[in-house]
Design a protein around this motif. Sequence first.
Motif, PDB file in Angstrom:
ATOM      1  N   VAL A 142       2.786  -8.213  -7.196  1.00 19.97           N
ATOM      2  CA  VAL A 142       2.152  -6.754  -7.490  1.00 19.97           C
ATOM      3  C   VAL A 142       3.420  -6.072  -8.233  1.00 19.97           C
ATOM      4  O   VAL A 142       3.180  -5.602  -9.367  1.00 19.97           O
ATOM      5  N   GLY A 143       4.611  -6.003  -7.610  1.00 23.58           N
ATOM      6  CA  GLY A 143       5.648  -5.456  -8.108  1.00 23.58           C
ATOM      7  C   GLY A 143       6.968  -6.136  -8.725  1.00 23.58           C
ATOM      8  O   GLY A 143       7.978  -5.494  -9.392  1.00 23.58           O
ATOM      9  N   GLY A 144       7.218  -7.510  -8.488  1.00 21.69           N
ATOM     10  CA  GLY A 144       8.223  -8.195  -9.083  1.00 21.69           C
ATOM     11  C   GLY A 144       9.418  -8.085  -8.017  1.00 21.69           C
ATOM     12  O   GLY A 144      10.587  -8.107  -8.557  1.00 21.69           O
ATOM     13  N   GLY A 145       9.067  -7.813  -6.752  1.00 21.74           N
ATOM     14  CA  GLY A 145      10.248  -7.465  -5.892  1.00 21.74           C
ATOM     15  C   GLY A 145      10.858  -5.967  -5.986  1.00 21.74           C
ATOM     16  O   GLY A 145      10.131  -5.160  -6.377  1.00 21.74           O
ATOM     17  N   LYS A 146      12.006  -5.727  -5.305  1.00 19.91           N
ATOM     18  CA  LYS A 146      12.262  -4.345  -5.180  1.00 19.91           C
ATOM     19  C   LYS A 146      12.749  -3.642  -6.381  1.00 19.91           C
ATOM     20  O   LYS A 146      12.346  -2.592  -6.896  1.00 19.91           O
ATOM     21  N   SER A 147      13.343  -4.333  -7.213  1.00 14.85           N
ATOM     22  CA  SER A 147      13.891  -3.800  -8.554  1.00 14.85           C
ATOM     23  C   SER A 147      12.550  -3.367  -9.389  1.00 14.85           C
ATOM     24  O   SER A 147      12.336  -2.235 -10.104  1.00 14.85           O
ATOM     25  N   GLY A 148      11.548  -4.508  -9.369  1.00 11.92           N
ATOM     26  CA  GLY A 148      10.441  -3.991 -10.276  1.00 11.92           C
ATOM     27  C   GLY A 148       9.660  -2.963  -9.550  1.00 11.92           C
ATOM     28  O   GLY A 148       8.882  -2.219 -10.337  1.00 11.92           O
ATOM     29  N   LEU A 149       9.563  -2.871  -8.266  1.00  9.46           N
ATOM     30  CA  LEU A 149       8.945  -1.799  -7.434  1.00  9.46           C
ATOM     31  C   LEU A 149       9.359  -0.389  -8.046  1.00  9.46           C
ATOM     32  O   LEU A 149       8.889   0.733  -8.320  1.00  9.46           O
ATOM     33  N   LEU A 150      10.792  -0.271  -8.093  1.00  7.44           N
ATOM     34  CA  LEU A 150      11.632   0.942  -8.136  1.00  7.44           C
ATOM     35  C   LEU A 150      11.376   1.237  -9.705  1.00  7.44           C
ATOM     36  O   LEU A 150      10.932   2.414 -10.238  1.00  7.44           O
ATOM     37  N   ARG A 151      11.158   0.352 -10.662  1.00 14.45           N
ATOM     38  CA  ARG A 151      11.168   0.509 -11.948  1.00 14.45           C
ATOM     39  C   ARG A 151       9.508   1.115 -12.145  1.00 14.45           C
ATOM     40  O   ARG A 151       9.226   1.992 -13.012  1.00 14.45           O
ATOM     41  N   THR A 152       8.671   0.355 -11.326  1.00 11.08           N
ATOM     42  CA  THR A 152       7.158   0.944 -11.434  1.00 11.08           C
ATOM     43  C   THR A 152       7.006   2.365 -11.213  1.00 11.08           C
ATOM     44  O   THR A 152       6.231   3.292 -11.595  1.00 11.08           O
TER      45      THR A 152
ATOM     46  N   MET B 165      16.804   3.595 -14.215  1.00 11.18           N
ATOM     47  CA  MET B 165      17.451   5.010 -14.351  1.00 11.18           C
ATOM     48  C   MET B 165      17.381   5.579 -15.863  1.00 11.18           C
ATOM     49  O   MET B 165      17.210   6.484 -16.078  1.00 11.18           O
ATOM     50  N   GLU B 166      17.616   4.485 -16.695  1.00 10.32           N
ATOM     51  CA  GLU B 166      17.706   4.917 -18.164  1.00 10.32           C
ATOM     52  C   GLU B 166      16.271   4.998 -18.677  1.00 10.32           C
ATOM     53  O   GLU B 166      16.009   5.961 -19.506  1.00 10.32           O
ATOM     54  N   ILE B 167      15.145   4.650 -17.920  1.00 14.87           N
ATOM     55  CA  ILE B 167      13.749   4.921 -18.398  1.00 14.87           C
ATOM     56  C   ILE B 167      13.517   6.550 -18.129  1.00 14.87           C
ATOM     57  O   ILE B 167      12.957   7.161 -18.830  1.00 14.87           O
TER      58      ILE B 167
ATOM     59  N   PRO C  46      21.828  -4.121 -12.488  1.00 13.16           N
ATOM     60  CA  PRO C  46      21.398  -3.927 -13.934  1.00 13.16           C
ATOM     61  C   PRO C  46      19.977  -3.567 -14.085  1.00 13.16           C
ATOM     62  O   PRO C  46      19.666  -2.617 -14.845  1.00 13.16           O
ATOM     63  N   ALA C  47      18.989  -4.051 -13.068  1.00 11.51           N
ATOM     64  CA  ALA C  47      17.584  -3.754 -13.053  1.00 11.51           C
ATOM     65  C   ALA C  47      17.380  -2.321 -12.572  1.00 11.51           C
ATOM     66  O   ALA C  47      16.532  -1.707 -13.294  1.00 11.51           O
ATOM     67  N   VAL C  48      18.061  -1.757 -11.620  1.00  7.34           N
ATOM     68  CA  VAL C  48      18.019  -0.415 -11.342  1.00  7.34           C
ATOM     69  C   VAL C  48      18.471   0.649 -12.391  1.00  7.34           C
ATOM     70  O   VAL C  48      18.183   1.548 -12.796  1.00  7.34           O
TER      71      VAL C  48
END
Length: 200
Positions: free
Chosen positions: A53-63, A126-128, A120-122
Amino acid sequence: MSPTNRRSEYARMTREAILDAARSFFTEQGYYATKVEQIAEAARVAPATVYAVGGGKSGLLRTLIETSVNSTENGRLLAEIQAATDPGHLIRLVVAGTSARFGQWSTLMRQVVAAAPQEPAVREAMEIAHDSLRNGLRLTADRLATLGALRDGLDAADAADILWLYLCNAAYFVRSDDLGWPLDRSESWLNVALPRELLC
């Protein structure tokens, strides 16, 4: 309800449960300390489902951040900015909007800021968030310029920079953490300081 609709509703509820659990763990114990297995247990799904669903922790944070950026509430605020005809009201509108978002998201954003230098993913997440805020502030500055409300010597680009200096998350953190100001005091001060800085 048809089987297709039931599957769709179940998928939606599963996604919301995973995101709610992720946000709770990220804010309560930090990004690094949170494990996918904890999120899965809280959401009552398998860890593999969290990854799917989220691609792991970094994907969930981005979502989580993208969900806020693309929310109906944000869209409504941008529309109100573009439709505003009174400069003072426009500034109060943007101050109220950024203050409300900070109150809602500051706990999570603390974790984002802490994790961004090493992840980098986080950092991308943050940049988003920053790009969304900058876009709203540029719209505000452009609208003030269109209304002929900016003081002499100030153009829309300068106004957008000033708005960023006063309304970015870092500025709110300074007022709330370093100065100990509650959000209502910060909002009252901004509603005096920004017209003085921007308006003719």
